[in-house]
Design a protein around this motif. Structure first.
Motif, PDB file in Angstrom:
ATOM      1  N   MET A   1      38.469  41.538  26.595  1.00  0.00           N
ATOM      2  CA  MET A   1      39.333  42.347  27.432  1.00  0.00           C
ATOM      3  C   MET A   1      39.126  41.956  28.883  1.00  0.00           C
ATOM      4  SD  MET A   1      40.946  44.276  25.519  1.00  0.00           S
ATOM      5  CE  MET A   1      41.315  45.983  25.361  1.00  0.00           C
ATOM      6  N   THR A   2      40.203  41.949  29.586  1.00  0.00           N
ATOM      7  CA  THR A   2      40.132  41.636  31.006  1.00  0.00           C
ATOM      8  C   THR A   2      41.234  42.369  31.748  1.00  0.00           C
ATOM      9  OG1 THR A   2      40.115  39.860  32.622  1.00  0.00           O
ATOM     10  CG2 THR A   2      41.576  39.575  30.746  1.00  0.00           C
ATOM     11  N   ASN A   3      41.060  42.513  33.033  1.00  0.00           N
ATOM     12  CA  ASN A   3      42.102  43.149  33.833  1.00  0.00           C
ATOM     13  C   ASN A   3      42.798  42.131  34.739  1.00  0.00           C
ATOM     14  OD1 ASN A   3      40.058  42.695  35.595  1.00  0.00           O
ATOM     15  ND2 ASN A   3      39.892  44.796  36.331  1.00  0.00           N
ATOM     16  N   PHE A   4      42.665  40.836  34.415  1.00  0.00           N
ATOM     17  CA  PHE A   4      43.358  39.815  35.181  1.00  0.00           C
ATOM     18  C   PHE A   4      44.860  39.975  34.997  1.00  0.00           C
ATOM     19  CE2 PHE A   4      39.722  36.504  34.973  1.00  0.00           C
ATOM     20  CZ  PHE A   4      39.137  37.094  36.071  1.00  0.00           C
ATOM     21  N   GLN A   5      45.596  39.762  36.066  1.00  0.00           N
ATOM     22  CA  GLN A   5      47.047  39.866  36.026  1.00  0.00           C
ATOM     23  C   GLN A   5      47.688  38.484  35.905  1.00  0.00           C
ATOM     24  OE1 GLN A   5      48.637  42.810  35.966  1.00  0.00           O
ATOM     25  NE2 GLN A   5      46.657  43.849  36.040  1.00  0.00           N
ATOM     26  N   THR A   6      47.107  37.628  35.068  1.00  0.00           N
ATOM     27  CA  THR A   6      47.632  36.275  34.893  1.00  0.00           C
ATOM     28  C   THR A   6      47.891  36.022  33.416  1.00  0.00           C
ATOM     29  OG1 THR A   6      45.424  35.346  34.667  1.00  0.00           O
ATOM     30  CG2 THR A   6      46.325  35.430  36.885  1.00  0.00           C
ATOM     31  N   SER A   7      48.344  34.820  33.133  1.00  0.00           N
ATOM     32  CA  SER A   7      48.638  34.467  31.747  1.00  0.00           C
ATOM     33  C   SER A   7      47.349  34.346  30.948  1.00  0.00           C
ATOM     34  CB  SER A   7      49.400  33.141  31.699  1.00  0.00           C
ATOM     35  OG  SER A   7      48.536  32.093  32.062  1.00  0.00           O
ATOM     36  N   SER A   8      47.476  34.416  29.644  1.00  0.00           N
ATOM     37  CA  SER A   8      46.297  34.314  28.788  1.00  0.00           C
ATOM     38  C   SER A   8      45.659  32.925  28.898  1.00  0.00           C
ATOM     39  CB  SER A   8      46.668  34.618  27.337  1.00  0.00           C
ATOM     40  OG  SER A   8      47.678  33.735  26.894  1.00  0.00           O
ATOM     41  N   ARG A   9      46.455  31.892  29.106  1.00  0.00           N
ATOM     42  CA  ARG A   9      45.906  30.540  29.289  1.00  0.00           C
ATOM     43  C   ARG A   9      45.004  30.471  30.521  1.00  0.00           C
ATOM     44  NH1 ARG A   9      47.978  26.255  26.364  1.00  0.00           N
ATOM     45  NH2 ARG A   9      49.961  26.616  25.357  1.00  0.00           N
TER      46      ARG A   9
END
Length: 126
Positions: free
Chosen positions: A1-9
């Protein structure tokens, strides 16, 4: 789990780079005892850490520039145990020196390959 607002790649690439950095840290701890700061004075520990960093960087430079492709991916610990710690006495004759090596890991062919790669390195200007 992450809260990054980017693509999964992008998230996977970020964590792969982080994992690579963790491997470098682990290698530094194992190969050159980078975290062994056993002195009571700050300055002495600083010098010891600097020497460890220099040894680590020299090992990586050696691995990148001088090692044949077959063993260029060995860890610094493996290189120490298999190549560096296998030397025997240096015998001086009238006109030449003989370095006797145990051939368990460092064979004549491998040693010659390293020397040839070192000879082809460019000479620094100045």
């Amino acid at each position: 789990m992450t809260n990054f607002q980017t693509s999964s790649r992008a998230v996977v690439r970020f964590y792969n780079k982080r994992g690579t950095a963790e491997q470098w840290i682990k290698e530094g701890k194992q190969a050159v005892a980078m975290t062994r700061l056993s002195c009571h004075r700050f300055r002495a520990n600083e010098v010891r850490l600097w020497l460890s960093v220099i040894a680590y960087n020299l090992g990586n430079l050696w691995r990148r520039l001088a090692l044949p492709a077959g063993i260029a991916n060995w860890s610094l610990t493996s290189l120490q145990q298999r190549l560096v710690k296998t030397g025997d006495p240096l015998i001086k004759h009238a006109r030449y020196y003989w370095l006797l090596l145990a051939e368990s890991h460092l064979t004549r062919r491998l040693f010659g390959g390293m020397l040839r790669r070192i000879e082809t390195l460019p000479v620094p200007a100045g």
